[in-house]
Write an enzyme that holds these catalytic residues in place. Sequence first.
Site, PDB file in Angstrom:
ATOM      1  CB  VAL A  17      -1.780  -0.327  -3.205  1.00 16.99           C
ATOM      2  CG1 VAL A  17      -0.890  -1.148  -4.132  1.00 16.99           C
ATOM      3  CG2 VAL A  17      -0.949   0.723  -2.478  1.00 16.99           C
ATOM      4  NE  ARG A  50     -11.360  -1.071   6.964  1.00 10.62           N
ATOM      5  CZ  ARG A  50     -10.259  -0.387   7.168  1.00 10.62           C
ATOM      6  NH1 ARG A  50      -9.503  -0.652   8.201  1.00 10.62           N
ATOM      7  NH2 ARG A  50      -9.905   0.589   6.360  1.00 10.62           N
ATOM      8  CD  GLU A 136      10.678  -4.877  -6.730  1.00  9.43           C
ATOM      9  OE1 GLU A 136      11.301  -5.784  -7.263  1.00  9.43           O
ATOM     10  OE2 GLU A 136      11.219  -4.021  -6.009  1.00  9.43           O
ATOM     11  CB  VAL A 139      11.556  -1.931  -0.447  1.00  7.17           C
ATOM     12  CG1 VAL A 139      12.704  -0.939  -0.257  1.00  7.17           C
ATOM     13  CG2 VAL A 139      11.508  -2.900   0.727  1.00  7.17           C
ATOM     14  CB  ILE A 143      12.341   1.922  -7.051  1.00  6.53           C
ATOM     15  CG1 ILE A 143      12.082   3.426  -7.115  1.00  6.53           C
ATOM     16  CG2 ILE A 143      13.784   1.598  -7.406  1.00  6.53           C
ATOM     17  CD1 ILE A 143      12.950   4.238  -6.152  1.00  6.53           C
ATOM     18  CG  ASP A 208       6.818   3.265   5.497  1.00  3.81           C
ATOM     19  OD1 ASP A 208       6.047   2.300   5.373  1.00  3.81           O
ATOM     20  OD2 ASP A 208       7.430   3.777   4.535  1.00  3.81           O
ATOM     21  CE  LYS A 212       8.523   1.932   2.377  1.00  2.85           C
ATOM     22  NZ  LYS A 212       8.220   3.335   2.093  1.00  2.85           N
TER      23      LYS A 212
HETATM   24  P1  NAP Z   1      -5.595   1.772   2.128  1.00  2.97           P
HETATM   25  O1  NAP Z   1      -5.828   2.788   1.083  1.00  2.97           O
HETATM   26  O2  NAP Z   1      -5.866   2.120   3.553  1.00  2.97           O
HETATM   27  O3  NAP Z   1      -6.488   0.483   1.743  1.00  2.97           O
HETATM   28  C1  NAP Z   1      -6.657  -0.621   2.596  1.00  2.97           C
HETATM   29  C2  NAP Z   1      -7.718  -1.537   2.002  1.00  2.97           C
HETATM   30  O4  NAP Z   1      -7.781  -2.707   2.779  1.00  2.97           O
HETATM   31  C3  NAP Z   1      -9.134  -0.950   1.990  1.00  2.97           C
HETATM   32  O5  NAP Z   1      -9.804  -1.350   0.820  1.00  2.97           O
HETATM   33  C4  NAP Z   1      -9.805  -1.568   3.219  1.00  2.97           C
HETATM   34  O6  NAP Z   1     -11.192  -1.770   3.057  1.00  2.97           O
HETATM   35  C5  NAP Z   1      -9.114  -2.919   3.277  1.00  2.97           C
HETATM   36  N1  NAP Z   1      -8.960  -3.442   4.631  1.00  2.97           N
HETATM   37  C6  NAP Z   1      -8.187  -2.936   5.636  1.00  2.97           C
HETATM   38  N2  NAP Z   1      -8.245  -3.729   6.716  1.00  2.97           N
HETATM   39  C7  NAP Z   1      -9.061  -4.755   6.398  1.00  2.97           C
HETATM   40  C8  NAP Z   1      -9.504  -5.900   7.091  1.00  2.97           C
HETATM   41  N3  NAP Z   1      -9.126  -6.155   8.343  1.00  2.97           N
HETATM   42  N4  NAP Z   1     -10.333  -6.758   6.452  1.00  2.97           N
HETATM   43  C9  NAP Z   1     -10.742  -6.515   5.187  1.00  2.97           C
HETATM   44  N5  NAP Z   1     -10.334  -5.452   4.453  1.00  2.97           N
HETATM   45  C10 NAP Z   1      -9.509  -4.579   5.071  1.00  2.97           C
HETATM   46  O7  NAP Z   1      -4.107   1.214   2.082  1.00  2.97           O
HETATM   47  P2  NAP Z   1      -3.046   1.323   0.875  1.00  2.97           P
HETATM   48  O8  NAP Z   1      -2.417   2.672   0.891  1.00  2.97           O
HETATM   49  O9  NAP Z   1      -3.648   0.800  -0.360  1.00  2.97           O
HETATM   50  O10 NAP Z   1      -1.894   0.322   1.413  1.00  2.97           O
HETATM   51  C11 NAP Z   1      -2.080  -1.075   1.393  1.00  2.97           C
HETATM   52  C12 NAP Z   1      -0.745  -1.762   1.699  1.00  2.97           C
HETATM   53  O11 NAP Z   1       0.216  -1.396   0.723  1.00  2.97           O
HETATM   54  C13 NAP Z   1      -0.128  -1.367   3.057  1.00  2.97           C
HETATM   55  O12 NAP Z   1       0.542  -2.491   3.588  1.00  2.97           O
HETATM   56  C14 NAP Z   1       0.884  -0.296   2.688  1.00  2.97           C
HETATM   57  O13 NAP Z   1       1.968  -0.230   3.592  1.00  2.97           O
HETATM   58  C15 NAP Z   1       1.356  -0.819   1.338  1.00  2.97           C
HETATM   59  N6  NAP Z   1       1.906   0.210   0.454  1.00  2.97           N
HETATM   60  C16 NAP Z   1       1.228   1.365   0.225  1.00  2.97           C
HETATM   61  C17 NAP Z   1       1.761   2.299  -0.645  1.00  2.97           C
HETATM   62  C18 NAP Z   1       1.062   3.597  -0.934  1.00  2.97           C
HETATM   63  O14 NAP Z   1       1.646   4.430  -1.631  1.00  2.97           O
HETATM   64  N7  NAP Z   1      -0.163   3.818  -0.465  1.00  2.97           N
HETATM   65  C19 NAP Z   1       2.976   2.049  -1.283  1.00  2.97           C
HETATM   66  C20 NAP Z   1       3.648   0.836  -1.045  1.00  2.97           C
HETATM   67  C21 NAP Z   1       3.097  -0.079  -0.165  1.00  2.97           C
HETATM   68  P3  NAP Z   1     -12.245  -0.556   2.837  1.00  2.97           P
HETATM   69  O15 NAP Z   1     -11.929  -0.011   1.469  1.00  2.97           O
HETATM   70  O16 NAP Z   1     -13.593  -1.150   2.913  1.00  2.97           O
HETATM   71  O17 NAP Z   1     -11.921   0.424   3.931  1.00  2.97           O
HETATM   72  N1  HSE Z   2       3.815   5.469   3.110  1.00  2.00           N
HETATM   73  C1  HSE Z   2       4.853   4.984   2.297  1.00  2.00           C
HETATM   74  C2  HSE Z   2       5.735   6.130   1.839  1.00  2.00           C
HETATM   75  C3  HSE Z   2       4.252   4.269   1.110  1.00  2.00           C
HETATM   76  O1  HSE Z   2       5.310   7.283   1.950  1.00  2.00           O
HETATM   77  O2  HSE Z   2       6.851   5.887   1.369  1.00  2.00           O
HETATM   78  C4  HSE Z   2       5.265   3.542   0.269  1.00  2.00           C
HETATM   79  O3  HSE Z   2       5.806   2.462   0.949  1.00  2.00           O
END
Ligand code: NAP
Ligand code: HSE
Length: 441
Positions: A17, A50, A136, A139, A143, A208, A212
């Site tokens: 994201v 990280r 936003e 959830v 959307i 998850d 939401k």
């Molecule tokens: P992700 O791909 O795993 O990315 C996490 C990022 O955070 C990485 O850049 C990681 O660093 C960094 N990170 C994690 N822990 C850390 C720490 N303790 N200190 C410093 N940096 C740290 O996760 P994502 O899918 O983008 O999701 C991020 C958030 O958005 C989550 O809360 C998730 O629930 C929410 N979300 C995700 C989606 C989706 O479709 N993926 C949709 C809606 C909401 P590195 O890059 O160095 O590993």
């Molecule tokens: N892991 C979540 C999903 C990301 O699949 O709906 C969006 O919140």
Amino acid sequence: MNTCSPIGIGLAGFGTVGSGVWNTLLRNGELITGRTGGQIALQIAKILVRDPAKVRATTSEVPPAMFTTDWRSLVADPAVNIVVELIGGTSDAFDIVAAALRAKKPVVTGNKALLAQRGVELFAISKEFQTPIHFEAAVAGGIPIIRSVQDSFVGNRILSFSGIINGTSNFILGRMSEAGLTFEAALAEAQAKGYAEADPTLDVNGWDAAHKAILLATLAYGFPIDVAAVHVSGIEQVRPADIAFANSLGYVIKLLAVIREHPDRAVEIRIQPSFIAKSNILASVHGVFNAVAVHGDAVGESLFYGRGAGQDPTASSVVADLVEAARSLASLGCHRGFLPYCSAGRLVPVGDTSTAYYVRFDVTDRPGVIAEIARVLADHRIGISGTHSPVNPANPDAEFVDMIFLLHTCPFGKLQQALTHIETLDCVNSTPVVFRIEALT
Ligand code: NAP
Ligand code: HSE
């Protein structure tokens, strides 16, 4: 052309994201400034990760000095006006959000686990420091359901939400039923596409979606919800045979979230695999798409549909929140009402919630099994609408077989009592699997 001073963003997290937010601002930054009447120019000032040495798709675009591994320096940086939390989890993420609010820097987050589990603490800090949290993206991905409930439906009593609010599990169920993939192969595809959580267990076990649902219910009903009291079951127990049998009866299986207002300030919240009639609009929600049906007392039924996960759709919601957060900088001193605005709410115990059911028993194949199970159900006054025992073509003489019962509507507590009794029967070999048959309007 940007005509205003840029607003600095501290981007905590540069994974799926976070890098989507980078790309979207790069692509549409000028457009956003134009759309806001030349008032808002968003500029990423610092990025928390990280591992700064990790090779990323954006590696050539991001100046190395922009990366940090120290969240405190990101929050404290005078060039950072707004903090975006996209690292996930509930410990470091909590510290970052709390520190940003205390520094009076508005926060944007997509972290539903954090807000569902620790939102009460964070929104108290938000109120104390008169600094908003925008969420936003937490959830249903792209959307705009949070803003719709908070703003567009602010004049409604919300009677119910029902919907598909986890893209990964919906994607997995679709790939299992349409392409015949195994559960594991379908999950691996969802992970490769960036839909799944860092810990995909949360997608699969229903939590998850539960996080939401808790956020939606909190917005709609205004009292803190005890996470442990929410009834959650996931898609781990859904087998291809269940999907095929549902299909033969005119249903599809979806991981459904149901939130419903009851009399006397009670609210029902449950998340479980459910049979939905193919004719219902939610049955046509495929792949990573989510849909949320909202029933307000004034507006009636509304349906929100779109991509519920993934890089660009989620970044779309984060960027919308960034613009709102940038606007709030001009009027700090306000926070968004969240909790608590109603102290008397309570959750309906899941045992008191009623639907029809699909129950799969693993039984020893001998004469009288159906009668034994039916006797216990009758003793508990639970009606049967059908039974079925699919033959395994690979092993037609198997000693252990699946025995399916379709049951009439009754309270879940009553069913649980009957199943506890049935599990003690010699012919029943493991804990029965229960899916709801949901009569959606
Ligand atoms: P992700 O791909 O795993 O990315 C996490 C990022 O955070 C990485 O850049 C990681 O660093 C960094 N990170 C994690 N822990 C850390 C720490 N303790 N200190 C410093 N940096 C740290 O996760 P994502 O899918 O983008 O999701 C991020 C958030 O958005 C989550 O809360 C998730 O629930 C929410 N979300 C995700 C989606 C989706 O479709 N993926 C949709 C809606 C909401 P590195 O890059 O160095 O590993
Ligand atoms: N892991 C979540 C999903 C990301 O699949 O709906 C969006 O919140």
